[in-house]
Design an enzyme around this catalytic site. Structure first.
Site, mmCIF file in Angstrom:
data_model
loop_
_atom_site.group_PDB
_atom_site.id
_atom_site.type_symbol
_atom_site.label_atom_id
_atom_site.label_comp_id
_atom_site.label_asym_id
_atom_site.label_seq_id
_atom_site.Cartn_x
_atom_site.Cartn_y
_atom_site.Cartn_z
ATOM 1 N N LYS A 234 114.634 46.985 27.098
ATOM 2 C CA LYS A 234 113.510 47.912 27.024
ATOM 3 C C LYS A 234 112.570 47.434 25.917
ATOM 4 O O LYS A 234 113.022 47.017 24.856
ATOM 5 C CB LYS A 234 113.997 49.339 26.732
ATOM 6 C CG LYS A 234 114.980 49.837 27.791
ATOM 7 C CD LYS A 234 115.253 51.335 27.682
ATOM 8 C CE LYS A 234 115.959 51.769 26.430
ATOM 9 N NZ LYS A 234 117.289 51.114 26.231
ATOM 10 N N GLY B 136 119.724 51.650 22.110
ATOM 11 C CA GLY B 136 120.199 52.711 21.251
ATOM 12 C C GLY B 136 121.010 53.703 22.067
ATOM 13 O O GLY B 136 120.804 53.851 23.276
ATOM 14 N N SER B 137 121.963 54.391 21.425
ATOM 15 C CA SER B 137 122.689 55.452 22.123
ATOM 16 C C SER B 137 121.824 56.708 22.145
ATOM 17 O O SER B 137 120.838 56.816 21.429
ATOM 18 C CB SER B 137 124.010 55.727 21.411
ATOM 19 O OG SER B 137 124.863 54.601 21.541
ATOM 20 N N GLY B 138 122.201 57.661 23.011
ATOM 21 C CA GLY B 138 121.430 58.892 23.126
ATOM 22 C C GLY B 138 120.626 58.999 24.413
ATOM 23 O O GLY B 138 119.935 59.983 24.627
ATOM 24 N N HIS B 139 120.707 57.931 25.256
ATOM 25 C CA HIS B 139 119.951 57.928 26.521
ATOM 26 C C HIS B 139 120.869 58.061 27.728
ATOM 27 O O HIS B 139 120.464 57.766 28.852
ATOM 28 C CB HIS B 139 119.162 56.626 26.666
ATOM 29 C CG HIS B 139 118.283 56.313 25.509
ATOM 30 N ND1 HIS B 139 117.314 57.191 25.087
ATOM 31 C CD2 HIS B 139 118.217 55.246 24.689
ATOM 32 C CE1 HIS B 139 116.690 56.655 24.043
ATOM 33 N NE2 HIS B 139 117.216 55.487 23.772
ATOM 34 N N HIS C 58 112.641 58.454 22.315
ATOM 35 C CA HIS C 58 113.316 58.541 21.016
ATOM 36 C C HIS C 58 112.765 59.673 20.177
ATOM 37 O O HIS C 58 112.835 59.645 18.956
ATOM 38 C CB HIS C 58 113.147 57.240 20.224
ATOM 39 C CG HIS C 58 113.676 56.059 20.946
ATOM 40 N ND1 HIS C 58 112.885 55.274 21.746
ATOM 41 C CD2 HIS C 58 114.924 55.541 21.004
ATOM 42 C CE1 HIS C 58 113.626 54.311 22.261
ATOM 43 N NE2 HIS C 58 114.859 54.454 21.842
ATOM 44 N N ASP D 49 114.842 46.333 19.873
ATOM 45 C CA ASP D 49 115.612 45.821 21.011
ATOM 46 C C ASP D 49 115.210 44.383 21.334
ATOM 47 O O ASP D 49 116.064 43.521 21.558
ATOM 48 C CB ASP D 49 115.392 46.700 22.258
ATOM 49 C CG ASP D 49 115.987 48.083 22.081
ATOM 50 O OD1 ASP D 49 115.427 48.864 21.281
ATOM 51 O OD2 ASP D 49 117.007 48.382 22.722
#
Lengths: 328, 205
Positions: free
Chosen positions: A104, A53-56, A215, A109
């Site tokens: 991960k 996911g994006s945001g990391h 998250h 995922d």
């Protein structure tokens, strides 16, 4: 919500344009939302593909480059990339020597990478990273989550692949590093997902959340906010209780969750180091910074890897990426 | 008999139900997930519908839906629903009409593949809790000689009961599982969107 965005729906596409113009080590496939090395690896070198996911950020796109990843797939915010993205990344990165997927351990995922691996024609191995000790009862859950330890796996496996190690050996190495890595995180504030527009959870001024994932999911428990020395104990103790870190060199990562000033991470690493020294843990390498983040969350995590001497050598090898760079 | 017209109507109606309930699905996903099930399903179904009534065979229609779920939804729902539709498509072959029992059997095959993909058993508080009883009820009603409309109604009744039964369950799969006891008392959003599949089927059958 005040954020440096144009609209919640365009954050990822806009950020990928930013990566493209600012990082001359990579190129961006905007259709599939994948970030690739500009200079592909030589034929016969195992490819490393990750994503999530994006945001990391900087994980994973910021770790694409010499000595680390060959491609990274950017999913929606906090949502796994899709199988077609993963197939496109594998097909673009694979040199014929096979591809290692670094995943991960989150249900989405795992499933999307599993389907991507089934749909590609390339030879693929997968390593699951599940370093988060905060998940206690892994028998009755989806298992431990993959958090900041992922970057340690990417660094060491990346160096080995760069040296020409074969697919099965890189996969075994990556699995061994993952199995020797443990993390524990905490939050002072929630994060705000742009599409939601408000904090994911409410955390009162005088409280903190211990044992968070990346998250904005709730942690192990909540307790009154206190000082850095006490917080350090809350993070270090469960990690040391989970794996024997004695009689070995250890890589220490004190990771910020995105909204924590570096000076606070330095305060934390001083406390963490003191606790580890008191427990006779031999810190051979130490890394401090915002590497595996959760948008604007304030907080940090502590990661320890029980490192064999060969792993330290690989860790020290040159790396040249936007998010991590030394020796190059 | 199930035809391409039945499937086109079913998928179009399902997309409309998802659209009408996007906010509800997101609300259900907030306490025990990450508050994106409504938006993700709506994005997937919006991509699944265009042109579905012009696709000449049932398997190609189901494949179109499966690929849309796979490439547009992400998270866990994308690969799970993607697996359901793709495996059902593979079970049917390229035909414009099939016997109701064959269609039911294909859905059962898809649902079993979904459960395997998610490694979920009934009682884990997932979409399987709505899907498994629904496909079983559909096959049972047809084997007892009921017409497709009655069988679809029985399937929806079973799916909706399965959805409701997830409320007191302790989540054992996915992100909700990290909450442990705190997952009890919330209806599973995946079981809800799965029950809508049979609500749509009942309405068009």
């Amino acid at each position: 919500m005040k954020k440096l965005i144009n609209s919640p729906g365009t954050v990822i596409a806009d950020a990928l344009r930013g990566i493209e113009v600012s990082d001359n080590r990579v190129r961006v496939d905007h259709t599939h939302r994948i970030v690739l090395r500009k200079e592909p690896k030589a034929d016969g070198k195992v490819a490393l593909v990750s994503g999530g996911g994006s945001g990391h950020e900087p994980l994973h796109a910021g770790f694409v480059g010499e000595g680390m990843l060959d491609a990274a797939c950017a999913g929606e915010m906090f949502t796994s990339p899709t199988p077609d993205q993963i197939v496109a990344a594998i097909d673009a990165a694979d040199t014929g020597a096979g591809t290692l997927l670094i995943v991960k351990n989150y249900t989405g995922d795992v499933m999307n990478f599993e389907m991507g691996a089934e749909l590609t024609g390339a030879q693929v191995r997968t390593v699951l990273v599940a370093d988060d000790v905060a998940v206690e009862d892994s028998t009755f859950t989806a298992g431990r989550r993959g958090v900041a330890g992922t970057m340690i796996v990417e660094k060491i496996a990346g160096a080995a692949a760069e040296e020409g190690m074969g697919l099965d050996d890189v996969a075994s190495l990556a699995r061994a590093v993952a199995a020797s890595t443990r993390s524990m995180g905490m939050a002072l504030t929630s994060c705000t997902v742009p599409a939601a527009g408000r904090p994911t959870f409410d955390l009162p001024e005088h409280e903190m959340e211990i044992g968070i994932g990346i998250h904005g999911e709730p942690g192990r428990h909540r307790e009154p906010f206190t000082d850095a020395a006490h917080i350090a104990r809350q993070l270090v103790e469960p990690v040391l209780a989970d794996l024997n870190f004695g009689d070995s060199d250890v890589i220490l990562l004190v990771n910020g969750m995105g909204g924590t000033p570096l000076i606070e991470l330095y305060v934390m690493v001083a406390e963490v180091t003191a606790l580890l020294e008191a427990a006779d843990v031999r810190i051979a390498r130490c890394l401090v910074g915002n590497y595996v983040t959760s948008l604007d969350m304030a907080g940090c995590s502590v990661t320890l890897t029980r490192a064999e001497p060969e792993w330290l050598r690989l860790y020290d090898e040159p790396v040249n990426t936007a998010g991590l760079r030394w020796g190059a | 008999m199930v035809t391409t017209a039945t499937v086109a109507a079913w998928i179009t109606r399902y997309a409309a139900i998802i659209d009408e309930n996007e906010a509800l699905l997101t609300e259900l996903d907030s306490p025990i997930g990450d508050a994106d099930h409504g938006a993700n399903m709506a994005r997937g179904m919006a991509a699944a519908v265009p042109g579905i009534d012009a696709v000449p065979t049932i398997d190609a229609q189901l494949k179109q839906v499966g690929m849309a779920m796979l490439s547009k939804v992400g998270g866990t729902s994308g690969p799970l629903y993607g697996t359901l539709f793709l495996r059902a498509a593979m079970a049917l072959g390229a035909r414009a009409e099939v016997a109701s029992s064959e269609f039911a059997e294909a859905l059962a095959t898809g649902a079993a593949a979904l459960a395997e993909r998610g490694k979920a058993d009934p009682g884990d508080k997932t979409m399987v809790d709505a899907l498994a009883p629904a496909v079983a009820a559909l096959e049972r009603a047809l084997s007892e000689g009921h017409g497709f409309a009655d069988a679809a109604a029985a399937a929806f009744e079973a799916a909706d009961a399965g959805r409701e039964a997830t409320t007191p369950m302790l989540a054992r799969k996915g992100r909700a599982s990290y909450l442990g006891e705190r997952s009890v008392g919330h209806t599973d959003p995946g079981a809800t969107s799965a029950a809508y599949l049979f609500r749509a089927l009942q309405e068009v059958a």
